[in-house]
Design a protein around this motif. Structure first.
Motif, PDB file in Angstrom:
ATOM      1  N   PHE D  77       0.800  -1.243   0.233  1.00  0.00           N
ATOM      2  CA  PHE D  77       0.406   0.071   0.025  1.00  0.00           C
ATOM      3  C   PHE D  77       0.928   1.351   0.114  1.00  0.00           C
ATOM      4  CE2 PHE D  77      -3.739   2.447   1.530  1.00  0.00           C
ATOM      5  CZ  PHE D  77      -4.474   1.766   0.554  1.00  0.00           C
ATOM      6  N   SER D  78       2.147   1.090  -0.016  1.00  0.00           N
ATOM      7  CA  SER D  78       3.006   1.969   0.386  1.00  0.00           C
ATOM      8  C   SER D  78       3.403   2.874  -0.854  1.00  0.00           C
ATOM      9  CB  SER D  78       4.197   2.070   2.109  1.00  0.00           C
ATOM     10  OG  SER D  78       3.849   2.150   2.993  1.00  0.00           O
ATOM     11  N   ALA D 233       7.190   7.336  -2.213  1.00  0.00           N
ATOM     12  CA  ALA D 233       7.883   8.360  -3.737  1.00  0.00           C
ATOM     13  C   ALA D 233       6.331   8.002  -4.619  1.00  0.00           C
ATOM     14  CB  ALA D 233       8.838   8.166  -4.609  1.00  0.00           C
ATOM     15  N   MET D 234       7.000   6.295  -4.723  1.00  0.00           N
ATOM     16  CA  MET D 234       5.722   5.702  -5.669  1.00  0.00           C
ATOM     17  C   MET D 234       4.206   5.923  -5.269  1.00  0.00           C
ATOM     18  SD  MET D 234       6.540   3.010  -7.708  1.00  0.00           S
ATOM     19  CE  MET D 234       5.865   0.854  -7.573  1.00  0.00           C
ATOM     20  N   SER D 236       2.736   8.292  -3.325  1.00  0.00           N
ATOM     21  CA  SER D 236       2.368   8.663  -3.193  1.00  0.00           C
ATOM     22  C   SER D 236       1.878  10.032  -4.320  1.00  0.00           C
ATOM     23  CB  SER D 236       3.040  10.111  -2.358  1.00  0.00           C
ATOM     24  OG  SER D 236       3.167   9.758  -0.631  1.00  0.00           O
ATOM     25  N   SER D 237       2.729   9.353  -5.527  1.00  0.00           N
ATOM     26  CA  SER D 237       3.313  10.035  -6.707  1.00  0.00           C
ATOM     27  C   SER D 237       4.017   9.538  -7.446  1.00  0.00           C
ATOM     28  CB  SER D 237       3.329  11.745  -6.412  1.00  0.00           C
ATOM     29  OG  SER D 237       3.805  12.008  -7.529  1.00  0.00           O
ATOM     30  N   PRO D 238       2.788   8.838  -8.418  1.00  0.00           N
ATOM     31  CA  PRO D 238       4.024   7.760  -9.691  1.00  0.00           C
ATOM     32  C   PRO D 238       4.705   8.738 -10.641  1.00  0.00           C
ATOM     33  CG  PRO D 238       1.869   6.763  -9.262  1.00  0.00           C
ATOM     34  CD  PRO D 238       2.061   8.408  -8.467  1.00  0.00           C
ATOM     35  N   THR D 239       4.096  10.069 -11.081  1.00  0.00           N
ATOM     36  CA  THR D 239       4.931  10.659 -11.774  1.00  0.00           C
ATOM     37  C   THR D 239       5.993  10.634 -10.928  1.00  0.00           C
ATOM     38  OG1 THR D 239       2.892  11.826 -11.600  1.00  0.00           O
ATOM     39  CG2 THR D 239       3.992  12.060 -13.244  1.00  0.00           C
ATOM     40  N   ALA D 240       5.849  11.697 -10.369  1.00  0.00           N
ATOM     41  CA  ALA D 240       6.632  12.514  -9.020  1.00  0.00           C
ATOM     42  C   ALA D 240       7.920  11.577  -8.796  1.00  0.00           C
ATOM     43  CB  ALA D 240       6.349  12.982  -7.662  1.00  0.00           C
ATOM     44  N   ALA D 241       7.476  10.151  -8.892  1.00  0.00           N
ATOM     45  CA  ALA D 241       8.594   8.847  -8.575  1.00  0.00           C
ATOM     46  C   ALA D 241       9.219   8.495  -9.440  1.00  0.00           C
ATOM     47  CB  ALA D 241       7.951   7.666  -8.152  1.00  0.00           C
TER      48      ALA D 241
END
Ligand SMILES: Nc1ncnc2c1ncn2[C@@H]1O[C@H](COP(=O)(O)OP(=O)(O)OP(=O)(O)O)[C@@H](O)[C@H]1O
Ligand SMILES: Nc1ncnc2c1ncn2[C@@H]1O[C@H](COP(=O)(O)OP(=O)(O)OP(=O)(O)O)[C@@H](O)[C@H]1O
Ligand SMILES: [Mg+2]
Ligand SMILES: [Mg+2]
Lengths: 311, 321, 523, 377
Positions: D77-78, D233-234, D236-241
């Motif tokens: 889930f994280s 990071a992934m 919370s925000s896949p694009t940012a990751a």
């Protein structure tokens, strides 16, 4: 007043319309009615609780304790060792300890009888079997049934289906009905269900399709008069009752107790609900088969002896 | 051979019916933006309600009504959690599934004392097969006779309702105002909100439709296909319906075919069971049993490519920038 | 233009509007009067509360206090539905369209005239055709929104409002996505609407547009209305000062560039996306040390794909990229990581979804992309202390406020988020810096600061690629300007040659006459 | 929402507690409906779970399972992956343990077997998660759906193996033979005896401590390492990751492998620690409950330990309850669980708004009274 019997049912619960219910109705309840002695019971909600439940009963001073179903095997083995002064009974499994009575049934013999009756009744010479969960015990039913049918007529075709391979297979009447309808569509006209709650669907399908069905464990003839050809009864209730009675009078005996046709452990059911379906000729034939099994003239192969249905 | 095929298709229809109804229920709720893994629980509870009410009142129609009422109530609970309180839709779905398993048996045992089962239903308390006009007369006509009398005729009313509900759902979703707004809510709820339409109310209504359909599906299980309720009798059908929904890419007609395919597999599996095939020998029953699942996974993975759902599905709608 | 007489009717009057979001006081006791049939501009820094105020007028948010009169009648707006019925229409900052619906379906959504779609669609078709003719608002009625360029999407939004009979039309930053020519056209449409008695409220950051298109202008700052002016009576400088609260210089001083060796070059780059659309078509550019190359164009014409490809986020379909000795093409794809190794920094266009992670603390966002560097990591564990120290240092150097490395990234204002991202990338001392929309949504004060730092970097001999939709920004910063249209390069102009008209024409894929000779010669 | 005025301690402790209490309140209504005194029932449950050593042992034994599956859900889930396949992965993990034990118990000593079985459980669980992970990463198939499918497939595979491979001839139940003592995990009461502490026997065993260690390791992984950084990071925000150089596909696979391995460890507790044999259905829904545990534990190892205890109490206390009250059965316990999931998971935000208003109100009163005391501010 010091006699405190108890029953630990299997996880299907005491209202499964067949196995557990037989112990409950014909064993525990009957005993209570006759003797006014309450019977404590327990149903585990998961596997870990079996051991725990047995231990609680034993610690609570209950004695004897009947464990219903082979699933209790390993749990009972541990607990029986821990409480050597308590007397245990296990149904459908063997636990070799001095304070345990192992109660086994020759389901194959009973199944043989109803298989023979099915073959006699079938017009198409095609009979069906619907099992619950695909476990050896159910194959044992199937194998006995097949032998019985073939005994009457080598040409009889036996269709077998298992409902599934998980616990859900005991309570999937819809699938049971589908399996049955499928067998009917292939010409089957008598079907034997050894499938717990799933059987309800099998009987219903037989009723809807105008065919015959055979009940299991308890006497289920009353469910659909005119449809239920007979029931292969496993007299677990009676056995439980006997054991309680004996224990009450201090005559508990450990060891293996195998009950077949001869010992009145299994039987076929003939009562007012299916009387009309069984002709006197059939009745005579089945009774003679039964006698032959009792005398050992017919030896019914036990699937679980070698895990195969070669006979 | 032909006769066999007809019989398999006949079984396919019977097995697919609850799948079709449930998948269409899922279609409505997911098109509006609510993931619905609670189909399973709704069907189960509805099945219980139908059987319980039918057996107590003696009327199968009251049974159907109670099933719908119960499924709609569960839908409202789903909505209360995931629309009003913006909770995770999958979690509320899991909760409803658990609740259904537990509560049906608890109530059933308390009311009927049969370990969670309802009493077996009499014929008058069930939906019985309907013979369409002329079925018997035509039965002997070659080819078409069998098709008509076996496959088309002789089902209970819910089977026909399920089949009919496919074009109706299609029409509602693509040809009505409600459908337009529903689809919009699942794609871009912000746009719906700024158009002066309440997203919550649309989603609630979608869930009510889902309740209606799962209610009928449940009633089918306990009062049409079987004759009474047995614990856990939904047996994973809600999940298969969900798979069919994805399989049909959230469109009514392909979803229908998805359901029919899974039903067909089931029907074939039943007939394949225990047969010795050349070379392979007898196929283990377990393999046949998991075939629909394996197939779904395979299809999900490869043949049908990406199944892209409604864009906003699964995301609670919050007004914001 | 128009004179505001005393007996003038007001289309809209606001008195004491107040709105809080938790701790943020987004609108503070706001008064506003908009006369009928005028174009009213509203300006303010980011987060000044403009959108919030408009959403209150539109009934999307409910004000905590205050009163609203529409056409002189006090109204209690509880929903957008009511606002629409009182004749208010709004084109939101982010379009409110359903991508996979047709134009027609989008227009009738919420304004259907019955439970069935067919009559609604037919009625809408006729009405749209009329509107299109009357206001020059042509759109392909049956096309899907996702197939339309943004300019047309915006028209659909305007049509939506008109179809609902809007008498007061609110447009929240409508020009951000348009070419100068399209903006011009939009303003013509405004004129036509005004003649019909429609009142228009226009929000924009571009002072030039305010001066060109509006009758009156109101300025917001930090949630409050700080000034109302007649447009005719004010000027850029005054407006800028009112917005920021201090004097601002709108120009950056910079010396003439002195470009050196080529740092990065691309050869015939092509990119076809998953839907099979060609997003980049044979793009060849180069970036030299010590220059700023600006990429101009209406957003959505391939700039994003280009910068993302150079950053290693997309793999070229064909063609290649050379950075130093490294060669990147379809067979030798790069990753964001490998690009970083080549000392290329990247300030992404979208800071909220790409530049930082909203739920992370500032210090965690401040190592994004560099999280594997030895200085932040021991053998297994992170060096938390170092991470905090480094972030504190960056915040000091770049004046990021509040100076709290532990604060969640989303709690910083847009300008400060942007500063943190730029700080992070610049601090790695890259040779090449790819910058996307460095000042989008950033207030004038911060813009000034950021622009200065970019020029400083150039003067240190870095190669900089700047993508921006703000022509002013491109013209201020870039030494060379490349214009893109529909995935290809239309042409290139030097900073000296560039002016708004030339760039505007190129952005619409027209090669201006003035350039034919020079670029023709160059190619 | 979390930027609100609600103090951290209220958000982290009080609200979850209130949610659970609400669930209990609704359970009480159902208890009353089936003629059981809820207060008496609660007493029985608490006493059953904590009142005596064996009860405590059972409670912690159940909690062990929940820690494993809860952690498994949390790790995935994280990273933004909803792994509903804990059930099947745990099943496979148990299979791995069983095979290792049955193969090695007569030839190797315990200290050599334990690492092998742990590895086996993790490897089998991880492998079962690998296929859905691969399909998610490279084929874009919904992981929620594929993991559900894989639960069904695992169940069937297990039945096939139990019936056709592991079942002993002549034995009724589809169970394997009991493993030798050398392979059994030490039970807690045995371990207690080493230090002369006599503890009643219960299924609690060494794996409880393994689970605690896993909680610590997961915490370190997620919050103290660069890999955890990447995972969060992934999520919370896949694009940012992706921008940050984090490879979505690779990380999806790795995270699911870890998640599957954690689920698989449940097999250690069940097969090697408690039942000492392979059997059917030993996962018994622990995988699904793991979702609830993770939710109530707010995705954090410490929360997961507490939530596991809560569910341990529900299971053990519930068993006790159904033992003492004929009207209560295991399904009733499932109803309580469902209500806990509903209130703590799906309705978790229900009380946030009112609480926020309450604290804003408090705030206002404070500033008001401040103003009254020193009027110049
Ligand atoms: N839904 C919301 N929830 C919480 N805070 C909000 C919300 N909408 C706006 N805000 C806050 O209110 C303030 C005003 O925001 P608003 O969007 O009105 O600004 P704006 O002037 O339109 O800025 P921009 O030029 O960036 O569009 C900001 O501080 C913003 O963070
Ligand atoms: N959702 C929120 N909750 C709490 N505080 C917020 C929220 N959004 C913004 N803030 C705070 O409100 C203030 C204003 O934020 P906003 O984004 O509106 O700033 P801004 O005026 O646009 O600044 P900038 O010009 O730097 O973008 C900031 O200090 C920020 O920390
Ligand atoms: Mg705005
Ligand atoms: Mg801002």
């Amino acid at each position: 007043a010091d006699f405190k019997p108890a029953v630990a049912y299997d996880s299907a619960g005491k209202f499964d319309k067949s196995f557990n219910q037989a112990v409950f109705q014909n064993g525990a309840t009957k005993f209570t009615e006759d003797t006014k002695i309450a019977v404590r019971d327990f149903v585990p909600s998961n596997d870990a609780q079996r051991e725990q439940g047995l231990a609680r009963l034993a610690r609570g001073g209950y004695n004897p304790i009947v464990a219903v179903g082979f699933m209790y095997g390993s749990a009972l083995e541990k607990i029986a060792k821990k409480y050597p002064d308590t007397q245990f009974v296990i149904i459908d499994s063997v636990v070799d300890l001095p304070n345990v009575k192992s109660l086994l049934f020759k389901e194959h013999e009973g199944s043989f009888l109803v298989g023979a009756l099915a073959a006699l009744k079938s017009e198409n010479q095609k009979v069906g079997f619907v099992g619950g969960m695909d476990v050896p015990l159910i194959r044992k039913f199937a194998c006995g049934y097949e032998q019985g049918a073939k005994y009457i007529n080598k040409e009889v075709e036996v269709f077998q289906n298992m409902t599934g391979s998980t616990n859900a297979a005991w309570s999937d009447p819809a699938r049971g009905a589908e399996l049955t309808k499928s067998q009917f569509s292939q010409g089957v006209d008598v079907v034997f269900a050894a499938a717990g709650g799933t059987g309800v669907g099998v009987y219903q399908a037989a009723k809807d399709g105008g065919k015959y069905a055979i009940g299991v464990d308890s006497n289920q003839n009353h469910l659909h008069p005119g449809v239920m050809l007979t029931s292969m009864v496993k007299l677990v209730g009676l056995a439980t009752y006997d054991i309680f009675k004996k224990a009450e009078s201090g005559n508990f005996s450990a060891g293996i107790d195998v009950r077949g046709l001869k010992e009145k452990g299994v039987d076929w059911a003939l009562d007012e609900y299916n009387r009309a379906l069984v002709t006197p000729e059939m009745e005579a034939e089945i009774n003679s088969v039964k006698a032959k099994i009792v005398t050992g003239e017919i030896v019914v192969h036990d699937y679980m002896a070698d895990n195969s249905c070669q006979y | 051979m032909y006769e066999n095929l007809i019989l398999i298709l006949d079984a396919t229809l019977r097995v697919s019916t609850p799948l079709i109804l449930a998948a269409l229920a899922g279609l409505f709720s997911e098109r509006s933006g609510i993931v619905n893994i609670a189909l399973e629980g709704k069907i189960l509870f509805a099945a219980f309600a139908a059987a319980a009410a039918a057996s107590v009142t003696g009327s199968v129609w009251l049974g159907l009504l109670s099933a719908i009422a119960v499924a709609c109530s569960l839908s409202m609970l789903h909505g209360f959690a995931s629309i009003t309180h913006k909770g995770d839709q999958i979690v509320s779905g899991v909760a409803i599934n658990m609740l259904a398993v537990g509560l049906t048996v608890t109530l059933g045992r308390y009311w009927f004392g049969l370990g969670g089962q309802t009493p077996a239903l009499l014929d008058s308390q069930r939906f019985l097969p309907i013979t369409l006009p002329g079925a018997d007369a035509l039965a002997d006509v070659p080819v078409l006779g069998l098709l008509y009398s076996e496959l088309i005729s002789g089902h209970n009313i819910i089977v026909y309702m399920a089949l009919l509900s496919v074009p109706i759902c299609w029409w509602v979703i693509f040809k009505t105002r409600f459908g337009l707004r529903l689809r919009a809510a699942g794609e871009n709820p912000h746009a719906v909100d700024t158009a002066g339409i309440s997203v919550a109310w649309i989603r609630y209504r979608a869930l009510l439709v889902a309740g209606l359909l799962t209610g009928i599906a449940g009633a089918y299980l306990s009062t049409a296909h079987s004759a009474g309720f047995v614990p856990n009798m939904s047996a994973g059908k809600g999940f298969i319906a969900l798979a069919a929904l994805i399989f049909g890419k959230w469109r009514p007609v392909p979803v229908l075919f998805g359901c029919l395919l899974f039903g067909f597999l089931d029907a074939v599996a039943i007939r394949l069971q225990g047969t010795e095939l050349p070379i392979i020998g007898e196929i283990p029953v377990q393999l046949i049993e998991v075939l629909p699942y394996i197939l779904t996974v395979l299809l999900l993975a490869g043949f049908i490519g990406r199944a892209v759902g409604p864009k906003a599905v699964g995301i609670p709608y919050v007004k914001s920038r | 233009m128009s004179t505001v007489s005393n007996e003038q009717r007001f289309a809209l009057e606001l008195r004491g509007i107040d709105k809080r979001f938790g701790a943020v006081h987004a609108n503070n006791n706001i008064d506003l009067q908009v006369p009928v049939g005028t174009i009213h501009g509203i300006i303010g820094e980011n987060g000044a509360g403009k959108s919030t105020l408009m959403n209150i007028i539109y009934g999307f948010y409910i004000a905590d206090a205050g009163e609203i009169k529409i056409e002189g009648i006090p109204r209690k707006l509880l929903s957008s539905k009511e606002a629409i019925s009182y004749g208010i229409g709004m084109v939101h900052q982010h379009f409110m369209l359903i991508d996979n619906f047709s134009v027609l379906e989008n227009v009738i959504l919420g304004a259907e005239n019955g439970p069935l779609l067919k009559p609604s669609l037919a009625a809408a078709r006729t009405e749209l055709e009329r509107l299109a003719k009357e206001y020059q608002l042509d759109v392909p009625i049956d096309a899907l929104i996702e197939d339309l360029p943004v300019g047309l999407q915006q028209r659909v939004e305007i049509l939506k409002a008109l179809y609902r009979g809007a008498k007061i039309l609110i447009l929240d930053e409508p020009t951000g996505v348009l070419t100068p020519q399209e903006t011009e056209h939009l303003f013509h449409i405004f004129d036509a609407l005004r003649r019909e008695g429609v009142t228009i409220i226009l929000i924009t950051h571009k002072l030039r547009e305010i001066l060109a298109a509006t009758d009156n202008v109101s300025v917001m700052r930090q949630g409050a209305m700080v000034a109302h002016r007649k447009t005719a009576d004010t000027n850029k400088e005054e407006l800028a000062e009112l917005m920021v609260g201090r004097k601002v210089r709108l120009k950056v001083d910079k010396k003439v560039a002195n470009p050196k060796q080529i740092l990065l070059s691309t050869d015939q780059l092509t990119y076809t996306d998953q839907m099979g659309v060609d997003r980049l078509k044979s793009v060849s550019i180069n970036i030299k040390a010590g220059e700023i190359v600006g990429i101009a164009g209406v957003s959505g014409n391939g700039q994003s794909e280009l910068i993302n490809m150079l950053a290693g986020l997309l793999t070229p379909t064909s063609g290649s990229i050379s950075i130093g000795n490294t060669h990147i093409d379809a067979g030798h794809p790069a990753t964001p990581d490998s690009i970083r190794q080549l000392r290329v920094g990247h300030i992404p266009e979208d800071r909220l979804t790409m530049g930082l992670i909203k739920s992370f603390s500032a210090e965690e966002s401040a190592i994004l992309g560099h999280q594997n560097q030895p200085k932040y990591n021991g053998k297994i564990l992170n060096k938390l202390k170092v991470i905090t120290q480094e972030c504190t240092r960056l915040m000091k150097e770049w004046d990021v406020r509040p100076q709290n490395p532990k604060l969640r990234s989303s709690l910083f204002s847009g300008g400060n988020q942007q500063k943190l991202i730029i700080a992070r990338e610049v601090d790695q001392n890259p040779n090449i810096l790819l910058i996307g929309q460095p000042t989008r949504g950033v207030d004038i004060g911060a813009i000034e600061f950021i622009h200065k730092r970019i020029v400083e970097l150039r003067d240190k001999g870095k190669g900089i690629l700047l993508v921006s939709v703000e022509l002013d920004e491109i013209m201020t910063l870039a030494d060379r300007i490349i214009v893109m249209f529909d995935g290809h390069i239309v042409g290139e102009v030097s900073a000296a040659q560039a002016n708004e008209k030339i760039l505007g024409m190129m952005m619409a894929n027209i090669m201006p006459d003035e350039l034919q000779a020079t670029t023709g010669g160059k190619q | 929402m979390n930027d609100s005025k609600i103090p951290v301690w209220v958000n982290v402790f009080v609200l979850p507690m209130v949610n659970i209490l609400l669930a209990f309140a609704f359970s009480a209504i159902i208890f009353i409906a089936v003629d059981v005194d809820p207060i008496e029932a609660a007493q029985v449950m608490i006493r059953g779970a904590f009142g005596y050593q064996e009860g405590i042992g059972y409670t912690l034994y159940y909690a062990t399972n929940f820690m494993f599956t809860g952690l498994a859900v949390a790790v995935a889930f994280s990273a933004g992956l909803f792994n509903i396949g804990g059930e099947g992965q745990a099943y496979m993990g148990g299979l791995g343990v069983g095979i290792a034990c049955l193969a090695l118990d007569s030839s190797l000593p315990f200290w050599a077997i334990l690492p092998i079985t742990m590895f086996a459980s993790m490897a089998f669980g991880a492998l079962w998660a690998l296929i859905p992970a691969y399909l998610q990463a490279y084929r874009g198939s919904h992981i929620v759906i594929t993991t559900i499918m894989f639960n069904f497939i695992a169940a069937s595979l297990m039945v096939y193996l139990m019936v056709n491979v592991f079942k002993l001839d002549g034995q009724m139940a589809p169970v394997s033979r009991i493993i030798e003592d050398s392979a059994k995990l030490p039970m807690f009461h045995e371990m207690a005896a080493w230090i002369d502490w006599s503890f009643e026997s219960s299924p609690l065993n060494l794996s409880f401590f393994i689970a605690l260690v896993c909680c610590l390791l997961v915490w370190i992984l997620l919050w103290r390492t660069r890999w955890g950084y990447a995972i969060r990071a992934m999520g919370s925000s896949p694009t940012a990751a992706e921008y940050g150089g984090i490879n979505y596909k690779k990380l999806t696979i790795i995270v699911m492998l870890i998640s599957g391995a954690l689920s698989g460890l449940l097999g250690i507790n069940e097969v090697q620690g408690y039942s000492h044999q392979l059997k059917l259905d030993f996962v018994a829904g622990y995988g699904f409950t793991g979702i609830a545990v993770c939710l109530i534990g707010r995705n954090h190892p410490v929360g997961i330990i507490l939530a596991s205890l809560l569910f341990g109490v529900l299971y053990q206390g519930g068993a006790e309850l159904s033992f003492d009250f004929p009207n209560i059965d295991r399904e009733m316990i499932q109803v309580i669980q469902a209500l806990v999931v509903l209130f703590s998971g799906a309705l978790a935000f229900m009380l946030v708004k009112p609480t926020e208003h309450f604290f804003v109100f408090l705030d206002k009163r404070k500033t008001l009274s401040l103003k009254q005391t020193n009027p110049e501010t």
